[in-house]
Design a protein around this motif. Structure first.
Motif, PDB file in Angstrom:
ATOM      1  N   LEU A 189      -1.053  44.375 -47.777  1.00  0.00           N
ATOM      2  CA  LEU A 189      -1.414  45.354 -46.744  1.00  0.00           C
ATOM      3  C   LEU A 189      -1.782  46.705 -47.352  1.00  0.00           C
ATOM      4  N   VAL A 190      -1.128  47.074 -48.451  1.00  0.00           N
ATOM      5  CA  VAL A 190      -1.495  48.313 -49.147  1.00  0.00           C
ATOM      6  C   VAL A 190      -2.921  48.191 -49.662  1.00  0.00           C
ATOM      7  N   TYR A 191      -3.280  47.027 -50.204  1.00  0.00           N
ATOM      8  CA  TYR A 191      -4.646  46.819 -50.693  1.00  0.00           C
ATOM      9  C   TYR A 191      -5.666  46.807 -49.549  1.00  0.00           C
ATOM     10  N   ALA A 192      -5.277  46.298 -48.397  1.00  0.00           N
ATOM     11  CA  ALA A 192      -6.197  46.197 -47.260  1.00  0.00           C
ATOM     12  C   ALA A 192      -6.387  47.527 -46.538  1.00  0.00           C
ATOM     13  N   ALA A 193      -5.387  48.380 -46.565  1.00  0.00           N
ATOM     14  CA  ALA A 193      -5.425  49.635 -45.807  1.00  0.00           C
ATOM     15  C   ALA A 193      -6.668  50.483 -46.086  1.00  0.00           C
ATOM     16  N   PRO A 194      -7.071  50.679 -47.342  1.00  0.00           N
ATOM     17  CA  PRO A 194      -8.277  51.500 -47.569  1.00  0.00           C
ATOM     18  C   PRO A 194      -9.544  50.904 -46.956  1.00  0.00           C
ATOM     19  N   PHE A 195      -9.640  49.580 -46.905  1.00  0.00           N
ATOM     20  CA  PHE A 195     -10.811  48.953 -46.288  1.00  0.00           C
ATOM     21  C   PHE A 195     -10.840  49.234 -44.789  1.00  0.00           C
ATOM     22  N   VAL A 196      -9.687  49.149 -44.167  1.00  0.00           N
ATOM     23  CA  VAL A 196      -9.604  49.414 -42.725  1.00  0.00           C
ATOM     24  C   VAL A 196      -9.915  50.890 -42.466  1.00  0.00           C
ATOM     25  N   GLU A 197      -9.332  51.762 -43.263  1.00  0.00           N
ATOM     26  CA  GLU A 197      -9.516  53.204 -43.088  1.00  0.00           C
ATOM     27  C   GLU A 197     -10.947  53.644 -43.385  1.00  0.00           C
ATOM     28  N   SER A 222       2.390  44.771 -37.995  1.00  0.00           N
ATOM     29  CA  SER A 222       3.416  44.753 -36.946  1.00  0.00           C
ATOM     30  C   SER A 222       4.455  43.656 -37.174  1.00  0.00           C
ATOM     31  N   GLU A 223       4.120  42.662 -37.971  1.00  0.00           N
ATOM     32  CA  GLU A 223       5.046  41.554 -38.244  1.00  0.00           C
ATOM     33  C   GLU A 223       6.034  41.857 -39.367  1.00  0.00           C
ATOM     34  N   LEU A 224       5.824  42.948 -40.090  1.00  0.00           N
ATOM     35  CA  LEU A 224       6.708  43.262 -41.213  1.00  0.00           C
ATOM     36  C   LEU A 224       8.113  43.612 -40.739  1.00  0.00           C
ATOM     37  N   SER A 225       9.083  43.212 -41.531  1.00  0.00           N
ATOM     38  CA  SER A 225      10.458  43.627 -41.270  1.00  0.00           C
ATOM     39  C   SER A 225      10.578  45.114 -41.597  1.00  0.00           C
ATOM     40  N   GLU A 226      11.662  45.723 -41.210  1.00  0.00           N
ATOM     41  CA  GLU A 226      11.854  47.145 -41.499  1.00  0.00           C
ATOM     42  C   GLU A 226      11.862  47.391 -43.006  1.00  0.00           C
ATOM     43  N   ALA A 227      12.483  46.504 -43.765  1.00  0.00           N
ATOM     44  CA  ALA A 227      12.518  46.652 -45.227  1.00  0.00           C
ATOM     45  C   ALA A 227      11.112  46.558 -45.807  1.00  0.00           C
ATOM     46  N   ASP A 228      10.326  45.607 -45.311  1.00  0.00           N
ATOM     47  CA  ASP A 228       8.961  45.466 -45.808  1.00  0.00           C
ATOM     48  C   ASP A 228       8.067  46.613 -45.347  1.00  0.00           C
ATOM     49  N   LYS A 229       8.334  47.176 -44.176  1.00  0.00           N
ATOM     50  CA  LYS A 229       7.577  48.352 -43.736  1.00  0.00           C
ATOM     51  C   LYS A 229       7.827  49.519 -44.683  1.00  0.00           C
ATOM     52  N   SER A 230       9.063  49.654 -45.131  1.00  0.00           N
ATOM     53  CA  SER A 230       9.385  50.709 -46.097  1.00  0.00           C
ATOM     54  C   SER A 230       8.644  50.478 -47.408  1.00  0.00           C
ATOM     55  N   LYS A 231       8.570  49.217 -47.850  1.00  0.00           N
ATOM     56  CA  LYS A 231       7.843  48.885 -49.081  1.00  0.00           C
ATOM     57  C   LYS A 231       6.358  49.199 -48.905  1.00  0.00           C
ATOM     58  N   TYR A 232       5.819  48.872 -47.748  1.00  0.00           N
ATOM     59  CA  TYR A 232       4.402  49.161 -47.460  1.00  0.00           C
ATOM     60  C   TYR A 232       4.153  50.663 -47.518  1.00  0.00           C
ATOM     61  N   GLU A 233       4.982  51.435 -46.837  1.00  0.00           N
ATOM     62  CA  GLU A 233       4.802  52.881 -46.801  1.00  0.00           C
ATOM     63  C   GLU A 233       4.923  53.494 -48.191  1.00  0.00           C
ATOM     64  N   LYS A 234       5.891  52.998 -48.983  1.00  0.00           N
ATOM     65  CA  LYS A 234       6.045  53.493 -50.351  1.00  0.00           C
ATOM     66  C   LYS A 234       4.831  53.121 -51.197  1.00  0.00           C
ATOM     67  N   GLU A 264       2.190  55.642 -53.021  1.00  0.00           N
ATOM     68  CA  GLU A 264       1.887  55.563 -54.455  1.00  0.00           C
ATOM     69  C   GLU A 264       0.381  55.440 -54.691  1.00  0.00           C
ATOM     70  N   LEU A 265      -0.295  54.675 -53.852  1.00  0.00           N
ATOM     71  CA  LEU A 265      -1.742  54.522 -53.981  1.00  0.00           C
ATOM     72  C   LEU A 265      -2.446  55.858 -53.736  1.00  0.00           C
ATOM     73  N   VAL A 266      -2.048  56.555 -52.701  1.00  0.00           N
ATOM     74  CA  VAL A 266      -2.646  57.854 -52.391  1.00  0.00           C
ATOM     75  C   VAL A 266      -2.396  58.833 -53.535  1.00  0.00           C
ATOM     76  N   ASN A 267      -1.187  58.855 -54.059  1.00  0.00           N
ATOM     77  CA  ASN A 267      -0.880  59.743 -55.182  1.00  0.00           C
ATOM     78  C   ASN A 267      -1.726  59.398 -56.405  1.00  0.00           C
TER      79      ASN A 267
END
Length: 80
Positions: free
Chosen positions: A15-23, A51-63, A67-70
């Motif tokens: 999802l981190v890899y896909a996010a820039p394509f969507v954006e 939306s299917e990610l668990s809370e732990a995986d959502k945290s991993k996605y956000e982190k 990191e990608l943005v940085n």
């Protein structure tokens, strides 16, 4: 990207890899019907899998996204 998202639950890393394509579609909209259809499919799958990610995986996605943005915002340094 679409095929990977269609397979089922997505990893936070995918999802981190896909996010820039969507954006990117905000700044670079599709020029034809095929492009728009592909973007709509990608966007729908992306948000469904997000939306299917668990809370732990959502945290991993956000982190991972942070990191990608940085990384993308780091100034380039010359290697010698």
């Amino acid at each position: 990207m679409i095929a990977a998202l269609q397979k089922g639950p997505a990893s936070p890393k995918l999802l981190v890899y896909a996010a820039p394509f969507v954006e990117s579609q905000k700044d670079f909209p599709a020029r034809d019907d095929t492009g728009r259809e592909l973007y709509e499919t990608l966007s729908t799958l992306f948000f469904q899998r997000l939306s299917e990610l668990s809370e732990a995986d959502k945290s991993k996605y956000e982190k991972g996204l942070e990191e990608l943005v940085n990384f993308l915002n780091e100034p380039e340094t010359e290697t010698q």
